[in-house]
Every structure is written in structure tokens, then in C-alpha cells.
Design an enzyme around this catalytic site. Structure first.
Site, PDB file in Angstrom:
ATOM      1  N   CYS A  99       0.531  -1.264   0.066  1.00 56.40           N
ATOM      2  CA  CYS A  99       0.104   0.014   0.040  1.00 56.40           C
ATOM      3  C   CYS A  99       0.765   1.277  -0.088  1.00 56.40           C
ATOM      4  O   CYS A  99       0.259   2.331  -0.338  1.00 56.40           O
ATOM      5  CB  CYS A  99      -0.914  -0.200   1.312  1.00 56.40           C
ATOM      6  SG  CYS A  99      -1.962  -1.423   1.271  1.00 56.40           S
ATOM      7  N   HIS A 145      -2.862   6.814   3.813  1.00 58.17           N
ATOM      8  CA  HIS A 145      -3.461   5.661   3.052  1.00 58.17           C
ATOM      9  C   HIS A 145      -4.741   5.395   3.919  1.00 58.17           C
ATOM     10  O   HIS A 145      -4.724   5.402   5.146  1.00 58.17           O
ATOM     11  CB  HIS A 145      -2.250   4.670   3.540  1.00 58.17           C
ATOM     12  CG  HIS A 145      -3.022   3.419   3.009  1.00 58.17           C
ATOM     13  ND1 HIS A 145      -3.458   3.242   2.045  1.00 58.17           N
ATOM     14  CD2 HIS A 145      -2.779   1.916   3.610  1.00 58.17           C
ATOM     15  CE1 HIS A 145      -3.931   1.828   1.937  1.00 58.17           C
ATOM     16  NE2 HIS A 145      -3.624   1.191   3.027  1.00 58.17           N
ATOM     17  N   ASN A 176     -10.578   0.063   1.749  1.00 56.70           N
ATOM     18  CA  ASN A 176      -9.015  -0.007   1.246  1.00 56.70           C
ATOM     19  C   ASN A 176      -8.636  -0.322  -0.067  1.00 56.70           C
ATOM     20  O   ASN A 176      -8.585  -1.468  -0.344  1.00 56.70           O
ATOM     21  CB  ASN A 176      -8.190  -0.718   2.559  1.00 56.70           C
ATOM     22  CG  ASN A 176      -6.871  -0.828   2.551  1.00 56.70           C
ATOM     23  OD1 ASN A 176      -6.134  -0.374   1.423  1.00 56.70           O
ATOM     24  ND2 ASN A 176      -6.064  -1.592   3.255  1.00 56.70           N
TER      25      ASN A 176
HETATM   26  N1  ACO Z   1     -17.537  -8.662  11.810  1.00 54.92           N
HETATM   27  C1  ACO Z   1     -17.853  -8.744  12.555  1.00 54.92           C
HETATM   28  N2  ACO Z   1     -16.991  -9.220  13.600  1.00 54.92           N
HETATM   29  C2  ACO Z   1     -15.777  -9.444  13.390  1.00 54.92           C
HETATM   30  C3  ACO Z   1     -15.313  -9.094  12.043  1.00 54.92           C
HETATM   31  C4  ACO Z   1     -16.167  -8.590  11.256  1.00 54.92           C
HETATM   32  N3  ACO Z   1     -15.877  -8.492   9.900  1.00 54.92           N
HETATM   33  N4  ACO Z   1     -13.773  -9.186  11.991  1.00 54.92           N
HETATM   34  C5  ACO Z   1     -13.606  -9.815  13.249  1.00 54.92           C
HETATM   35  N5  ACO Z   1     -14.729  -9.698  14.058  1.00 54.92           N
HETATM   36  C6  ACO Z   1     -14.585 -10.136  15.450  1.00 54.92           C
HETATM   37  C7  ACO Z   1     -13.696 -10.975  15.969  1.00 54.92           C
HETATM   38  O1  ACO Z   1     -13.801 -11.950  15.739  1.00 54.92           O
HETATM   39  C8  ACO Z   1     -13.366 -10.488  17.317  1.00 54.92           C
HETATM   40  O2  ACO Z   1     -14.467 -11.405  18.089  1.00 54.92           O
HETATM   41  P1  ACO Z   1     -14.173 -12.018  19.568  1.00 54.92           P
HETATM   42  O3  ACO Z   1     -14.105 -10.790  20.567  1.00 54.92           O
HETATM   43  O4  ACO Z   1     -15.545 -12.918  19.772  1.00 54.92           O
HETATM   44  O5  ACO Z   1     -12.907 -12.633  19.582  1.00 54.92           O
HETATM   45  C9  ACO Z   1     -14.018  -9.275  17.520  1.00 54.92           C
HETATM   46  O6  ACO Z   1     -14.689  -9.005  16.306  1.00 54.92           O
HETATM   47  C10 ACO Z   1     -12.994  -8.183  17.675  1.00 54.92           C
HETATM   48  O7  ACO Z   1     -11.926  -8.473  16.632  1.00 54.92           O
HETATM   49  P2  ACO Z   1     -10.718  -7.560  16.964  1.00 54.92           P
HETATM   50  O8  ACO Z   1      -9.630  -8.241  16.014  1.00 54.92           O
HETATM   51  O9  ACO Z   1     -10.169  -7.573  18.230  1.00 54.92           O
HETATM   52  O10 ACO Z   1     -11.088  -6.243  16.197  1.00 54.92           O
HETATM   53  P3  ACO Z   1     -10.242  -4.748  16.060  1.00 54.92           P
HETATM   54  O11 ACO Z   1     -10.764  -3.955  16.942  1.00 54.92           O
HETATM   55  O12 ACO Z   1      -8.450  -5.198  16.237  1.00 54.92           O
HETATM   56  O13 ACO Z   1     -10.593  -4.528  14.737  1.00 54.92           O
HETATM   57  C11 ACO Z   1      -9.240  -4.529  12.329  1.00 54.92           C
HETATM   58  C12 ACO Z   1     -10.142  -5.633  13.524  1.00 54.92           C
HETATM   59  C13 ACO Z   1     -10.571  -3.690  11.757  1.00 54.92           C
HETATM   60  C14 ACO Z   1      -9.081  -5.708  11.205  1.00 54.92           C
HETATM   61  C15 ACO Z   1      -8.153  -3.812  12.783  1.00 54.92           C
HETATM   62  O14 ACO Z   1      -7.486  -4.517  13.648  1.00 54.92           O
HETATM   63  C16 ACO Z   1      -7.369  -3.092  11.672  1.00 54.92           C
HETATM   64  O15 ACO Z   1      -8.007  -2.255  11.340  1.00 54.92           O
HETATM   65  N6  ACO Z   1      -6.065  -3.545  11.565  1.00 54.92           N
HETATM   66  C17 ACO Z   1      -5.443  -3.084  10.527  1.00 54.92           C
HETATM   67  C18 ACO Z   1      -6.147  -3.742   9.145  1.00 54.92           C
HETATM   68  C19 ACO Z   1      -5.312  -3.099   7.968  1.00 54.92           C
HETATM   69  O16 ACO Z   1      -5.030  -1.795   8.162  1.00 54.92           O
HETATM   70  N7  ACO Z   1      -5.014  -3.720   7.066  1.00 54.92           N
HETATM   71  C20 ACO Z   1      -4.579  -3.394   5.770  1.00 54.92           C
HETATM   72  C21 ACO Z   1      -3.345  -2.907   6.094  1.00 54.92           C
HETATM   73  S1  ACO Z   1      -2.108  -2.883   4.721  1.00 54.92           S
HETATM   74  C22 ACO Z   1      -2.883  -2.558   3.372  1.00 54.92           C
HETATM   75  O17 ACO Z   1      -3.440  -1.498   3.403  1.00 54.92           O
HETATM   76  C23 ACO Z   1      -2.931  -3.606   2.467  1.00 54.92           C
END
Ligand code: ACO
Length: 317
Positions: free
Chosen positions: A108, A242, A272
């Protein structure tokens, strides 16, 4: 160098969070509060090559140059149907170009890395007018039976035409080798000699770790660029970051400082779009007359690798 033309292209199909909740165990509430994403555009009838050509042709038209005046084509793409030839070769003729080109994959952070290359090429006298094209289809490397990655991404393309000028002031690139935090592994053809055949698998992401690293490293890149140019956050008109997660943008802003009005977002409507996110946002901001000569702009991106990058502009048209 300076940017004299921008263009962008999005697939026609819009998919909302509610649409996803129809077949995935997710909800609009979860996606909106955790990421800021409300909708994304997904490739359906068209393909990535169509989007790439569309964005590039628009950028050249906006620049006022003729295609034959472009000396070099720099393409940022993480993955597409073709492993070879490179995307630059595939689209060069359809854009109307006859110049040479080069493909880069810096996830990215590809756009900011491509800017660094373009700057170096111009300073070395290799090219005068350069087209940077970022074309990405990250939705094609997610597992659509799972909710963890598929809800985050959208497809799109953004392009800029650069020429000689004095707007691009500084750039800082960072690489911390850590494949496991985010990767997409394609299977290759088995040979009779290979002892361990690796089957490909869709995108794997350690979301929380990525979140923390993205905030820390991006803020570090930005503050380094500000400091070595004698600037404070108040001196900057736009922080164009980004678009991966609105909470990541907020986390970076909490460290760097500045009003949230200086941190524009398009993630709500596009998700994204990988390296295309900044050039798409730039194209929309220019179309909306939000950017003016003399604006100080910081661009910053991060992605799989782990890589990150930031650059500084003193805008001139
Ligand atoms: N819908 C509903 N629930 C979900 C989903 C979803 N799509 N995805 C995960 N959950 C659940 C999980 O299973 C977890 O459940 P549990 O508590 O029962 O175990 C709960 O939601 C919390 O999940 P977390 O992983 O703790 O959620 P978090 O607050 O960390 O958010 C996220 C997750 C959005 C992916 C975040 O960590 C994030 O944005 N990370 C960076 C992602 C990123 O930037 N990726 C690309 C970067 S590089 C590029 O751009 C290619």
C-alpha cells in the site's frame, strides 16, 4: 518535480456493509465502528486493466500533455491475474504510450515509493514527464467465506502525471522485514525436484499488530519529515494518509497533531484500495478545488512488509 494531472477510476459496482452482512457473519455497525468503511467498489463486469487505463488516460488528459510526451510509466500493483508480464506492459499500449515502464510492489506504500523513484529519475535526467499509475484489486486476494479481511478492501486505480518543478520537497521510506503480519501467498507450479510444495492461500492478516505498527511507524515517518524540514504540524495544510482504517488515521493524528479537518478521508465510500488510495483521494480533492498553490501537503502510507513511507509537498500547479 510537480504534479500536473490526476485521474482515478472505480468499478461500477458498489457494495455496502449491509450487502456483506447478507452472506457474512458481520454487521454494518461492526464494520463502521471498527474501520469507518460504509461501502466499497468491487470489480464485476470490468477488469483491473480497464480501470488502470481509464485512470491513466484521465490523468494525461488533465495534464494537457499528449501521450507521446510521457517519457516513463511507473506502475504500482500488489497482484493481478498476470504474474508476468508486468501491469505496465499490459496497459502501456492501451493508454497510448510508447515509452518504457517499470512495475513496483511496495504494497500500500507503492504510491509514495513511486514518487521517490520518479524524483530520482527526473534529477538524473532519465525522464521529464512521468506517469505514475496505482491500480489495485485487493478484493481478489481475500477469502470471501471469512469476514476478517474481505470487509476491509475495495478495488480502484489512481494516476498522476509529473513534470519538472519544485513542489516535491522530501521523502522518507521505511522497511521492517516481517512477512507474517500481512501476506498473500500464491501457489506456483510444482516441479519434480521440489520436496515441499506450498499451496497458495488468501490474505492472512494479524489485524491488531498491523494496526499498532501502522500507527507507530507512520507517525514516526511523518514526524521525521516534518522535523528535517523545520516544520510543525500547524504548518501543514493536508495530511493525506493511506486509507486502511479511520481509527488508524485517528491514531496517527493523535501522535502527529492537527485538526481532523486536515486529515481527509475517502475510506467511507471506497474501503482500502491499497496503493491507489492516496492518488484517488488526491484526484477528488483537486476536482473539488480543495488544494491550492502553496499548500503544504504530507502524504503517508503503510502496508505489507512491513513498509511505510511519507513525503512532503509545497504544492504548485
Ligand atoms: N464482522 C464482525 N465481527 C468481526 C469481524 C467482522 N468483519 N472481524 C472480526 N470480528 C470479530 C472478531 O472475531 C472478534 O470477536 P471475539 O471478540 O468474539 O473474538 C471481534 O470482532 C474483535 O476483533 P478484533 O480483531 O479485536 O477487532 P479490532 O478492533 O482489532 O479490529 C481490524 C479489527 C478492523 C481488522 C483492525 O485490527 C485493523 O484495522 N487492523 C489493521 C488492518 C489494516 O490496516 N489492514 C491493511 C493494512 S495494509 C494494506 O493496506 C494492504
Amino acid at each position: 518535480m510537480k504534479i500536473i494531472g490526476t485521474g482515478s477510476a472505480l468499478p461500477t459496482l458498489t457494495v455496502t456493509n449491509e450487502d456483506l452482512a447478507g452472506f457474512l457473519d458481520t454487521s454494518d455497525e461492526w464494520i463502521t465502528t471498527r474501520t469507518g468503511i460504509q461501502a466499497r467498489h468491487l470489480l464485476s463486469t470490468e477488469d483491473l486493466y480497464d480501470l488502470a487505463v481509464d485512470a491513466a488516460v484521465k490523468a494525461i488528459k488533465a495534464s494537457g500533455l499528449r501521450p507521446e510526451q510521457i517519457d516513463f510509466l511507473l506502475v504500482s500493483n500488489v497482484a493481478n491475474r498476470h504474474v508476468t508480464p508486468g501491469l505496465s506492459c499490459i496497459v502501456q499500449k492501451r493508454i497510448g504510450l510508447s515509452c518504457a515502464g517499470l512495475d513496483i510492489n511496495v504494497a500500500c506504500a507503492g504510491f509514495v515509493n513511486a514518487l521517490m523513484l520518479a524524483d530520482g529519475m527526473m534529477k538524473a535526467g532519465h525522464a521529464k514527464n512521468i506517469l505514475i499509475l496505482c491500480a489495485e484489486e485487493p478484493t481478489k486476494y481475500c477469502n470471501w467465506k471469512e469476514r476478517d479481511c474481505s470487509v476491509l478492501f475495495g478495488d480502484g486505480a489512481g494516476a498522476v502525471v509529473l513534470t519538472e518543478g519544485n513542489a516535491f520537497k522530501d521523502v522518507k521510506l521505511t522497511m521492517i522485514s516481517d512477512r507474517d503480519v500481512l501476506y498473500y501467498e500464491r501457489g506456483m507450479e510444482p516441479t519434480p525436484f521440489e520436496e515441499k510444495y506450498i499451496v497458495g492461500q488468501p490474505l492472512v492478516m494479524k489485524g491488531k499488530e498491523l494496526f499498532r505498527t501502522a500507527v507507530t511507524e507512520s507517525a514516526k515517518d511523518i514526524n521525521t519529515v516534518l522535523k528535517r524540514n523545520g516544520l510543525q504540524h500547524d504548518d501543514i495544510d493536508w495530511f493525506m494518509l493511506h486509507q486502511a482504517n479511520k481509527r488508524i488515521i485517528e491514531g496517527i493524528r493523535n501522535i502527529v497533531g492537527g485538526s481532523c479537518l486536515k486529515y481527509p478521508t475517502i475510506i467511507e465510500k471506497y474501503g482500502n484500495t491499497s496503493s491507489a488510495s492516496i492518488p484517488i483521494m488526491l484526484d477528488e480533492m483537486i476536482a473539488d478545488n480543495k488544494i491550492k498553490t502553496g499548500d503544504k501537503i504530507v502524504m503517508s502510507a503503510f502496508g505489507a512488509g512491513f513498509v511505510s513511507a511519507a513525503c512532503l509537498w509545497d504544492w504548485e500547479f
